[in-house]
Design an enzyme around this catalytic site. Structure first.
Site, PDB file in Angstrom:
ATOM      1  N   GLU A   1      47.949  36.940  26.318  1.00  0.00           N
ATOM      2  CA  GLU A   1      47.611  37.781  25.345  1.00  0.00           C
ATOM      3  C   GLU A   1      48.016  39.247  25.477  1.00  0.00           C
ATOM      4  O   GLU A   1      48.631  39.896  24.730  1.00  0.00           O
ATOM      5  CB  GLU A   1      46.147  37.784  25.287  1.00  0.00           C
ATOM      6  CG  GLU A   1      45.702  36.291  24.767  1.00  0.00           C
ATOM      7  CD  GLU A   1      43.963  36.014  24.750  1.00  0.00           C
ATOM      8  OE1 GLU A   1      43.638  36.473  25.762  1.00  0.00           O
ATOM      9  OE2 GLU A   1      43.419  35.955  23.611  1.00  0.00           O
TER      10      GLU A   1
ATOM     11  N   GLY B   1      44.240  35.502  29.065  1.00  0.00           N
ATOM     12  CA  GLY B   1      44.281  37.057  28.959  1.00  0.00           C
ATOM     13  C   GLY B   1      45.763  37.356  29.259  1.00  0.00           C
ATOM     14  O   GLY B   1      46.279  38.332  28.783  1.00  0.00           O
TER      15      GLY B   1
ATOM     16  N   ALA C   1      41.852  36.447  32.188  1.00  0.00           N
ATOM     17  CA  ALA C   1      40.522  37.345  32.416  1.00  0.00           C
ATOM     18  C   ALA C   1      39.974  36.837  33.748  1.00  0.00           C
ATOM     19  O   ALA C   1      40.198  35.683  34.222  1.00  0.00           O
ATOM     20  CB  ALA C   1      39.399  37.224  31.472  1.00  0.00           C
TER      21      ALA C   1
ATOM     22  N   GLU D   1      42.075  28.657  27.654  1.00  0.00           N
ATOM     23  CA  GLU D   1      40.587  28.970  27.588  1.00  0.00           C
ATOM     24  C   GLU D   1      39.638  27.952  27.054  1.00  0.00           C
ATOM     25  O   GLU D   1      38.507  27.728  27.506  1.00  0.00           O
ATOM     26  CB  GLU D   1      40.406  30.078  26.534  1.00  0.00           C
ATOM     27  CG  GLU D   1      40.652  31.481  27.127  1.00  0.00           C
ATOM     28  CD  GLU D   1      42.182  31.728  26.931  1.00  0.00           C
ATOM     29  OE1 GLU D   1      43.009  30.751  26.682  1.00  0.00           O
ATOM     30  OE2 GLU D   1      42.731  32.982  26.978  1.00  0.00           O
TER      31      GLU D   1
END
Ligand code: T1G
Length: 694
Positions: free
Chosen positions: A105, A102, A63, A125
């Site tokens: 992911e 992310g 992210a 993270e």
């Protein structure tokens, strides 16, 4: 199409390309572009399968951390990934570089994953005080099982492609052109009649819930004070105990808690600060750097040997110079022992040991180092000795060689003054053990040239360090602030707090150990000599606490003599000693101090606030350019808890006015000499600002 994501078709294969330098972070436009591209390609009947690939240096690395402070905006990543996972056509993620957070992911929302051999994947993270908030804690465990998921997500490490394949995270390692390989993989899927394969449909293996309790117990001490590791364990537990959608809801709930936590705010601050610290204000980014191909270390003691290891670890040939062969042999034996220990732990191979030892060339002759690009002096911490070394270096080393001193407190300008080339002299203050501690305080002298600074700051990263640039003063930044804490903690003991009470307050705050346990470990005689030198130089404290000196004069130097401030029956566990308690009471009496009960809050304020005030003075004097330099120094050199962000970040969190008011309170109680608020602190309080508003 968005300006960061494009889509096209090649035959029956749809292609989605992400192009958002430098790391293809999942900012709002990337998320929107992914959604639009997937929807359009799914609606195109000519498209039978889709390949997702990234331009530039890496697959999506996560992210966009910058967005956390400003808000993420629509579309959220979870629904974007959901659109991919429920697609009626197979989607292949083609991975290079680092697919992280992310990014991984997103790849897990695809139905298949291929990667170059050099690719790395991970869910880091936890290092930001967060957890994978887009399905990572629910999908990865379904692929790799509970044990591996705990290691990968709580550990936050990067997994090489081969290991990721072995774990089932990626399906195939491909060579050559990644796009071609991705398309070929998609075409083969179609040829084999293989369609979408959603991870959410995998029924997790049955596990004994004790695995989560045991893992949590195993990390309790190391992760003390952090929130994210424990929230991650609960999310992974949910993956095995709840249906997928309920697990996703649990993940979102715990993610939101972490995102709102002060711990994550601190850790996200450190992520950017650790990158910003390498950029020196006022030093043009394109400042030419000197080429560092070879190095030499003067002194084969603990520091010199550790410093040499950093260069060998980075593949840089390094000469290790010691005038006496016996000291050289001892130093080399210590280095080899360190490497052998690391190899025994499986962190390097025996071949690595030999490769690195071969890069360290011992010598007793200055003639052997005249051609090196940088010399780092690591001899006895005495100005006369260091000046002798630099006079010799000045006469021996080639023009343009960088001459660095590892001094921990001495005046770099005074050292430079004995050479004809002060512009080539700089301080590189390593922290012991030098081959382990990440921090490097790079000390710019008055005449240090810009290209020398730029070279050493860049070299810091190359040898695996975090370099922070500081100015010349007594103790530079870290030790100067530590001196303020050491002084107050000694005063507190005279006034009635016990060493173990103070150690507990700072241990509970988040330091790995309290000041007195640390002092005993480092050796009380070290501090004793520093205080002795300061007294000889006429630097007499307005209030001179002598109780530790008395302990040293009893021959009690700390752990190494099995007795110091504490007793050490097993050589390392500190035990309060009644003899010391009586000695302290006597010193207090001699000083006319009436001992009293002291609260933990007063201890915390009197240990932490003088450090912060010293930090404010350091900023005013330009010894550190920014508060982030100070925070990085304390996090990486002194064990300041990452989940508090560093002394200056934490000061802003608690409010500078509280610090200022405490200063006024203690000035009334103890006099203004040690309780004079820094003018910058006073100014910021008046303006209602914090250090990070500078
Ligand atoms: N967001 C924004 N900027 C980033 C970034 C990120 N995720 N990662 C790197 N940068 C910037 C960095 O600030 C620097 O900027 C430049 O890129 C180069 O980085 C939903 C919530 C990828 C291994 O934690 O580990 O996904 O200084 O100097 O040494 O579940 O960057 O050039 O202006 O570090 O080659 C999870 C963090 C996010 C990965 C490359 N992802 N990044 O290392 O270069 S949270 C991460 C890294 C998340 C999801 C959750 C490294 C790297 P500038 P660099 P590098």
């Amino acid at each position: 199409m968005s300006d960061t994501v494009s889509y096209s078709t090649q035959g029956v294969i749809g292609l989605i390309k992400v192009n958002n330098p430098p790391v293809n972070a999942l900012c709002q436009s990337v998320r929107a572009g992914l959604k639009e591209s997937v929807e359009n390609l799914l609606a195109d009947d000519s498209v039978k399968a889709i390949v997702l690939i990234c331009e530039g240096r890496t697959f999506i690395a996560g992210a966009d951390i910058n967005e956390f402070a400003t808000g993420m905006g629509e579309p959220g990543l979870v629904p974007v990934i959901g659109t991919m996972e429920t697609a009626a056509k197979p989607i292949v993620a083609a991975i290079h570089g680092t697919a992280l957070g992310g990014g991984l992911e997103v790849a897990l929302g695809c139905h298949y994953r291929v990667a170059l051999p050099t690719a790395l994947v991970g869910l880091p993270e936890v290092n930001l005080g967060l957890l994978p908030g887009a399905g990572g804690t629910q999908r990865l465990p379904r692929l790799v099982g509970a044990e591996a998921a705990l290691e990968l997500i709580v550990g936050g490490g990067h997994v090489p492609a081969a290991q990721a394949k072995a774990l089932g995270i990626i399906d195939d390692i491909v060579k050559g052109d990644l796009l071609e390989a991705g398309i070929a993989y998609a075409e083969k899927l179609l040829a084999d009649g293989k369609g979408p394969r959603a991870i959410r449909d995998i029924t997790p293996e049955t596990v004994d819930s004790a695995i989560f309790d045991n893992y949590e117990a195993g990390i309790a001490r190391k992760q003390r004070g952090f929130l994210a590791p424990f929230h991650i364990i609960n999310c992974i537990r949910a993956a095995f105990e709840l249906p997928f959608d309920e697990g996703m809801a649990r993940e979102q709930e715990l993610f939101d808690e972490l995102m709102a936590s002060s711990e994550s705010a601190a850790q996200r601050h450190i992520f950017f600060a650790e990158r910003e610290v390498a950029k020196v204000p006022g030093l043009p980014k394109d400042t030419a750097k000197r080429d560092i191909k070879t190095a030499a270390i003067i002194g084969a003691g603990t520091m010199g040997g550790g410093i040499a290891m950093n260069f060998a670890n980075a593949g840089i040939p390094v000469k290790l110079l010691e005038l006496k062969q016996e000291f050289l042999d001892k130093g080399l034996a210590t280095i080899r022992g360190n490497y052998e220990n690391t190899a025994k732990k499986g962190r390097i191979t025996q071949a690595d040991v030999e490769t690195r030892m071969a890069l360290i060339e011992p010598t007793t002759s200055y003639d052997d180092i005249k051609g090196v690009d940088i010399v780092i002096e690591a001899v006895f911490e005495n100005m006369d000795v260091k000046k002798e070394v630099f006079k010799t270096l000045d006469g021996v080393c080639k023009q343009g060689a960088i001459l660095a001193t590892n001094t921990s407190t001495l005046d770099v300008d005074e050292i430079a003054s004995v050479t004809q080339r002060p512009q080539d002299v700089i301080g590189m203050h390593f922290f012991s053990p030098a081959n382990v501690m990440r921090l490097l305080e790079n000390v710019r002298g008055e005449k240090t040239a810009d290209d020398v600074i730029a070279t050493v700051m860049s070299l810091s990263k190359r040898i695996g360090k975090i370099g922070a640039l500081v100015g010349v003063c007594d103790g530079f930044v870290g030790n100067r602030m530590l001196h303020a804490r050491t002084r107050e903690s000694a005063f507190l003991v005279e006034e009635g707090a016990t060493p173990e009470q103070i150690d507990k307050v700072l241990f509970d705050y988040g330091f790995p150990m309290g000041p007195f346990t640390m002092a005993d470990m480092a050796g009380l005689d070290v501090g004793y000599k520093v205080r002795e030198e300061r007294r000889k130089a006429g630097k007499i404290e307005q209030r001179d606490s002598v109780w530790i000196d008395k302990i040293v004069e009893m021959g009690r130097h700390g752990q190494k003599t099995n007795a110091g401030i504490y007793l050490y029956e097993d050589g390392r566990t500190p035990i309060p000693d009644p003899v010391v308690k009586d000695l302290i009471a006597q010193c207090a009496k001699d000083a006319g101090i009436e001992q009293r009960q002291i609260s933990d809050q007063e201890i915390l304020e009197r240990c932490m606030y003088p450090m912060i005030n010293e930090g404010a003075l350091i900023l005013e004097e330009g010894i550190a350019a920014r508060p982030l330099d100070i925070d990085i120094i304390w996090i990486n050199g002194y064990g300041f808890p990452a989940y508090k962000g560093g002394p200056m970040f934490w000061a802003d969190q608690i409010g500078l006015k509280n610090i200022y008011d405490a200063y006024k309170k203690y000035a009334l109680q103890f006099g203004e000499h040690y309780w004079q608020p820094a003018p910058l602190l006073e100014k910021l309080v008046k303006e209602g600002k914090g250090f990070y508003d500078l």
